[in-house]
Motif scaffolding. Structure first.
Motif, PDB file in Angstrom:
ATOM      1  N   THR B 206       1.146  -4.135  -9.781  1.00 13.29           N
ATOM      2  CA  THR B 206      -0.055  -3.391 -10.304  1.00 13.29           C
ATOM      3  C   THR B 206      -0.467  -4.242 -11.355  1.00 13.29           C
ATOM      4  OG1 THR B 206       1.556  -2.313 -11.821  1.00 13.29           O
ATOM      5  CG2 THR B 206       0.678  -0.993  -9.816  1.00 13.29           C
ATOM      6  N   ASP B 207       0.324  -4.933 -12.265  1.00  8.49           N
ATOM      7  CA  ASP B 207      -0.167  -6.074 -13.134  1.00  8.49           C
ATOM      8  C   ASP B 207      -0.983  -6.826 -12.348  1.00  8.49           C
ATOM      9  OD1 ASP B 207       1.044  -4.903 -15.229  1.00  8.49           O
ATOM     10  OD2 ASP B 207       2.506  -6.279 -15.496  1.00  8.49           O
ATOM     11  N   GLY B 208      -0.794  -7.508 -11.415  1.00 10.35           N
ATOM     12  CA  GLY B 208      -1.153  -8.542 -10.715  1.00 10.35           C
ATOM     13  C   GLY B 208      -2.778  -8.219 -10.232  1.00 10.35           C
ATOM     14  N   ALA B 209      -2.646  -6.851  -9.715  1.00 10.84           N
ATOM     15  CA  ALA B 209      -3.829  -6.290  -9.231  1.00 10.84           C
ATOM     16  C   ALA B 209      -4.966  -6.200 -10.552  1.00 10.84           C
ATOM     17  CB  ALA B 209      -3.906  -4.996  -8.791  1.00 10.84           C
ATOM     18  N   MET B 210      -4.127  -5.649 -11.527  1.00  9.32           N
ATOM     19  CA  MET B 210      -5.240  -5.516 -12.842  1.00  9.32           C
ATOM     20  C   MET B 210      -5.719  -6.639 -13.443  1.00  9.32           C
ATOM     21  SD  MET B 210      -3.025  -2.843 -15.182  1.00  9.32           S
ATOM     22  CE  MET B 210      -2.789  -1.080 -14.734  1.00  9.32           C
ATOM     23  N   ALA B 211      -5.079  -7.651 -13.453  1.00  2.00           N
ATOM     24  CA  ALA B 211      -5.410  -9.156 -13.690  1.00  2.00           C
ATOM     25  C   ALA B 211      -6.685  -9.707 -12.710  1.00  2.00           C
ATOM     26  CB  ALA B 211      -4.422 -10.260 -13.756  1.00  2.00           C
ATOM     27  N   GLU B 212      -6.666  -9.188 -11.386  1.00  2.00           N
ATOM     28  CA  GLU B 212      -7.338  -9.686 -10.449  1.00  2.00           C
ATOM     29  C   GLU B 212      -8.657  -8.952 -10.501  1.00  2.00           C
ATOM     30  OE1 GLU B 212      -5.606  -9.694  -6.620  1.00  2.00           O
ATOM     31  OE2 GLU B 212      -7.690  -9.941  -5.595  1.00  2.00           O
ATOM     32  N   SER B 213      -8.617  -7.820 -10.974  1.00  2.00           N
ATOM     33  CA  SER B 213      -9.851  -7.037 -10.673  1.00  2.00           C
ATOM     34  C   SER B 213     -10.501  -6.961 -12.276  1.00  2.00           C
ATOM     35  CB  SER B 213      -9.379  -5.525 -10.642  1.00  2.00           C
ATOM     36  OG  SER B 213      -8.572  -4.964 -11.614  1.00  2.00           O
ATOM     37  N   LEU B 258      -5.994   8.799  -4.319  1.00  2.00           N
ATOM     38  CA  LEU B 258      -7.120   8.247  -3.723  1.00  2.00           C
ATOM     39  C   LEU B 258      -6.913   6.808  -3.213  1.00  2.00           C
ATOM     40  CD1 LEU B 258      -9.437   9.267  -6.926  1.00  2.00           C
ATOM     41  CD2 LEU B 258      -9.121  10.426  -4.582  1.00  2.00           C
ATOM     42  N   THR B 259      -7.557   6.572  -2.406  1.00  2.00           N
ATOM     43  CA  THR B 259      -7.445   5.219  -1.774  1.00  2.00           C
ATOM     44  C   THR B 259      -7.884   4.302  -3.000  1.00  2.00           C
ATOM     45  OG1 THR B 259      -7.839   5.817   0.352  1.00  2.00           O
ATOM     46  CG2 THR B 259      -8.315   3.511   0.120  1.00  2.00           C
ATOM     47  N   LEU B 260      -7.279   3.158  -2.960  1.00  2.00           N
ATOM     48  CA  LEU B 260      -7.567   2.102  -4.222  1.00  2.00           C
ATOM     49  C   LEU B 260      -7.980   0.939  -3.553  1.00  2.00           C
ATOM     50  CD1 LEU B 260      -7.043   1.933  -7.165  1.00  2.00           C
ATOM     51  CD2 LEU B 260      -4.802   1.034  -6.619  1.00  2.00           C
ATOM     52  N   ARG B 261      -9.140   0.184  -4.259  1.00  2.00           N
ATOM     53  CA  ARG B 261      -9.970  -0.821  -3.760  1.00  2.00           C
ATOM     54  C   ARG B 261      -9.988  -1.912  -4.850  1.00  2.00           C
ATOM     55  NH1 ARG B 261     -15.083   0.118  -3.239  1.00  2.00           N
ATOM     56  NH2 ARG B 261     -14.935   2.499  -3.933  1.00  2.00           N
ATOM     57  N   ALA B 262     -10.468  -2.765  -4.603  1.00  2.00           N
ATOM     58  CA  ALA B 262     -10.816  -4.029  -5.405  1.00  2.00           C
ATOM     59  C   ALA B 262      -9.881  -4.273  -6.685  1.00  2.00           C
ATOM     60  CB  ALA B 262     -12.315  -3.637  -6.096  1.00  2.00           C
ATOM     61  N   PRO B 263      -8.755  -4.810  -6.257  1.00  2.00           N
ATOM     62  CA  PRO B 263      -8.427  -5.162  -4.661  1.00  2.00           C
ATOM     63  C   PRO B 263      -7.383  -3.968  -4.196  1.00  2.00           C
ATOM     64  CG  PRO B 263      -6.608  -6.159  -6.595  1.00  2.00           C
ATOM     65  CD  PRO B 263      -7.754  -5.427  -7.230  1.00  2.00           C
ATOM     66  N   VAL B 264      -7.343  -4.340  -3.133  1.00  2.00           N
ATOM     67  CA  VAL B 264      -6.292  -3.466  -2.247  1.00  2.00           C
ATOM     68  C   VAL B 264      -5.037  -4.083  -2.581  1.00  2.00           C
ATOM     69  CG1 VAL B 264      -5.477  -2.918   0.282  1.00  2.00           C
ATOM     70  CG2 VAL B 264      -7.660  -2.643  -0.395  1.00  2.00           C
ATOM     71  N   VAL B 265      -3.899  -3.068  -2.740  1.00  2.00           N
ATOM     72  CA  VAL B 265      -2.697  -3.528  -2.960  1.00  2.00           C
ATOM     73  C   VAL B 265      -1.821  -3.134  -1.810  1.00  2.00           C
ATOM     74  CG1 VAL B 265      -0.652  -3.611  -4.422  1.00  2.00           C
ATOM     75  CG2 VAL B 265      -3.070  -3.498  -5.730  1.00  2.00           C
ATOM     76  N   GLU B 266      -1.289  -4.355  -1.041  1.00  2.00           N
ATOM     77  CA  GLU B 266      -0.562  -3.726   0.159  1.00  2.00           C
ATOM     78  C   GLU B 266       0.634  -4.494   0.150  1.00  2.00           C
ATOM     79  OE1 GLU B 266      -2.706  -3.156   4.292  1.00  2.00           O
ATOM     80  OE2 GLU B 266      -1.767  -5.182   4.175  1.00  2.00           O
ATOM     81  N   GLN B 267       1.777  -3.754   0.706  1.00  2.00           N
ATOM     82  CA  GLN B 267       3.018  -4.333   0.734  1.00  2.00           C
ATOM     83  C   GLN B 267       3.654  -4.102   1.887  1.00  2.00           C
ATOM     84  OE1 GLN B 267       4.500  -6.626  -1.432  1.00  2.00           O
ATOM     85  NE2 GLN B 267       2.594  -6.628  -2.558  1.00  2.00           N
ATOM     86  N   GLU B 268       4.455  -4.811   2.553  1.00  2.00           N
ATOM     87  CA  GLU B 268       5.075  -4.685   3.774  1.00  2.00           C
ATOM     88  C   GLU B 268       6.291  -3.784   3.584  1.00  2.00           C
ATOM     89  OE1 GLU B 268       6.071  -7.173   7.826  1.00  2.00           O
ATOM     90  OE2 GLU B 268       5.987  -7.973   5.674  1.00  2.00           O
ATOM     91  N   VAL B 269       6.678  -2.793   4.337  1.00  2.00           N
ATOM     92  CA  VAL B 269       7.797  -2.067   4.128  1.00  2.00           C
ATOM     93  C   VAL B 269       8.826  -2.356   5.259  1.00  2.00           C
ATOM     94  CG1 VAL B 269       8.826   0.273   3.870  1.00  2.00           C
ATOM     95  CG2 VAL B 269       6.704  -0.240   3.247  1.00  2.00           C
TER      96      VAL B 269
END
Lengths: 294, 294
Positions: B206-213, B258-269
């Motif tokens: 989430t930190d990474g996505a925050m920085a990116e967005s 809610l679906t989250l965008r910009a960026p999408v955070v996706e991880q493999e399980v």
DNA sequence: CGATCTTACGGGATTCGTAAACATA
DNA sequence: TATGTTTACGAATCCCGTAAGATCG
């Protein structure tokens, strides 16, 4: 398909060395043979014991669990087999004897010393008891071998005589008859008689001989044990008649032993067993020594 | 010449029935075969186990002693073999899992219920712990299978992904955005943010996505557990972003996801194992169910 | 004679070893 | 290429079953 001892040994060797090559050297078989042995074991157990990834084998979780069990199984197996083999080799075992006191005291010690010298790891249990109880001990299995006079009634047991015993008269060393070689029941009847207690086999036989000879002496007293009788004779209370087996014992008390005639009382001495073939290896070895030594 | 399992089984059968004829019927082999088997066993052990006098067999003393040992050996053998076979047949065993809480809470129960339905005698141990400790549990062998997001550093472990997880935004049901289908990080930044504690993987992402967005909202508070975060959101403290895995859980708290965008955070399980081939039969069965079910 | 165990011998299965193929570092 | 495992196949061994012999009741 079923698991085999060899397979288990192969498995533990491979598990220890983690290598078919090394294990095959330990087991003295070829690598391929070991390979198929392991595969067959796995097939018998229903799953893999080793991981074959890369070129070294690693135990699976099931293999790890089975290794513990396998080692314990093999250890128990070898131990059990060795225990029985030791028994058959007379490196271990038990020898249960029931012996009449006359034999136990005068002849048995040297025999047992010889037996023990040859088979030092066999434990020996002696019941030194009177003839009737010897028969009972053998019949009930407490003793594998009984050493006794030949019983009148074998009662299904087997008796192997290995010697004859002529009863002897025992008198004080100071007694006028002491110089004689032999003596008759009639001559003995001048002295008070010290007898075995009623009900004993020796007493039955001396009573019979007295009747046959027309003995008319006085029966002064009775005792249960031959050693007591010997001491009573030594004290000058009277004379007695005992199995020849007891001569060393009576000599030890300082008594004079005389051949006894008119009639001669003779009994067969031998081994009493349940069934000849049904005794243990240690008992068999002792029985052989017994019959050989006479 | 060495003793064999079959010979031992033959021996116990003969000892029980005291007859080669009857025992051969029990063992489903011919009388002569049984005869030689017993003879070979006796030869291997170094002495007789039976007496052959008359026409019925009787145990020798050594045979009697060996019978006890033999029966115990065979019992242990059969028990050990059966225990492993049961393990391979999944009729017995243990399944040790290390699972991240998001999965353990939302997806694992149904999966385990299905697995337990198919294999009711396998004991299950779950460590529901955070991602880093999942990796440690697998590496150290406490868990055969870890269920987690794909780690950055596998450290020698194997990872098999079976699904992808898109992180979702969670907001109170009464929030103005609640009707929307999706939301961007920027839109979220108007609300105070409730985050996972520093050091957790979710927080890192989430930190990474925050920085990116270019997110510029306020980080109001942090918590260790997703359930705590959910409750904080429900109480109106702010919003958060959690793995999609947690949607049922968040729904249960009455929150809006809610679906989250910009960026999408996706991880493999996926599943984390030490080595793919080195897991137990029960773990393998569960792993298959896991990868099949997605 | 009948029942039981033992011995003898031929057939079949298992297991072993040699040789070749295969896999991996 | 070198090391180690697996596969293939011919050979030896072991084990079993049938048949004949022996022993005892």
């Amino acid at each position: 398909m079923t698991a085999t001892l060899k397979q288990l040994r192969a498995f533990t060797a491979v598990a220890r060395t983690r290598s078919l090559a090394q294990a095959s050297a330990l087991l003295h078989i070829s690598q391929p043979a070991l390979s198929v042995a392991i595969r067959n074991l796995e097939e018998a157990l229903g799953g893999a014991l080793f991981n074959r990834d890369s070129r070294q084998l690693a135990l699976t979780p099931e293999g790890r669990e089975f290794l513990d069990r396998a080692e314990q199984l093999l250890h128990n197996w070898d131990q059990s087999v060795d225990a029985i083999q030791q028994r058959f080799r007379l490196e271990r075992g038990q020898l249960n004897l029931a012996v009449i006191p006359a034999f136990a005291l005068n002849r048995l010690p040297d025999l047992l010393a010889r037996f023990h010298g040859q088979h030092p790891d066999i434990n020996i249990v002696i019941e030194d008891i009177v003839m009737e109880r010897v028969q009972r001990a053998v019949r009930e299995g407490r003793a594998e071998i009984g050493i006794t006079f030949r019983p009148d009634d074998l009662g299904g047991l087997e008796f192997m005589g290995f010697g004859r015993d002529r009863f002897i008269a025992v008198i004080p060393a100071t007694h006028p008859l002491a110089g004689r070689e032999s003596v008759t029941w009639r001559e003995l009847s001048r002295e008070p008689f010290i007898a075995m207690n009623r009900g004993s086999a020796v007493r039955r036989w001396t009573d019979g001989a007295m009747a046959e000879s027309g003995y008319e002496g006085r029966l002064l007293c009775e005792a249960n044990q031959l050693s007591t009788i010997g001491q009573l004779v030594r004290a000058g209370m009277g004379v007695s008649v005992v199995p020849e087996l007891c001569r060393p014992q009576m000599d030890g008390y300082g008594l004079c032993s005389l051949t006894l005639r008119a009639p001669v009382v003779e009994q067969e001495v031998g081994a009493l067993v349940r069934r000849r073939g049904a005794i243990s290896a240690s008992a068999d070895a002792f029985l052989e020594m017994l019959t050989a030594a006479g």
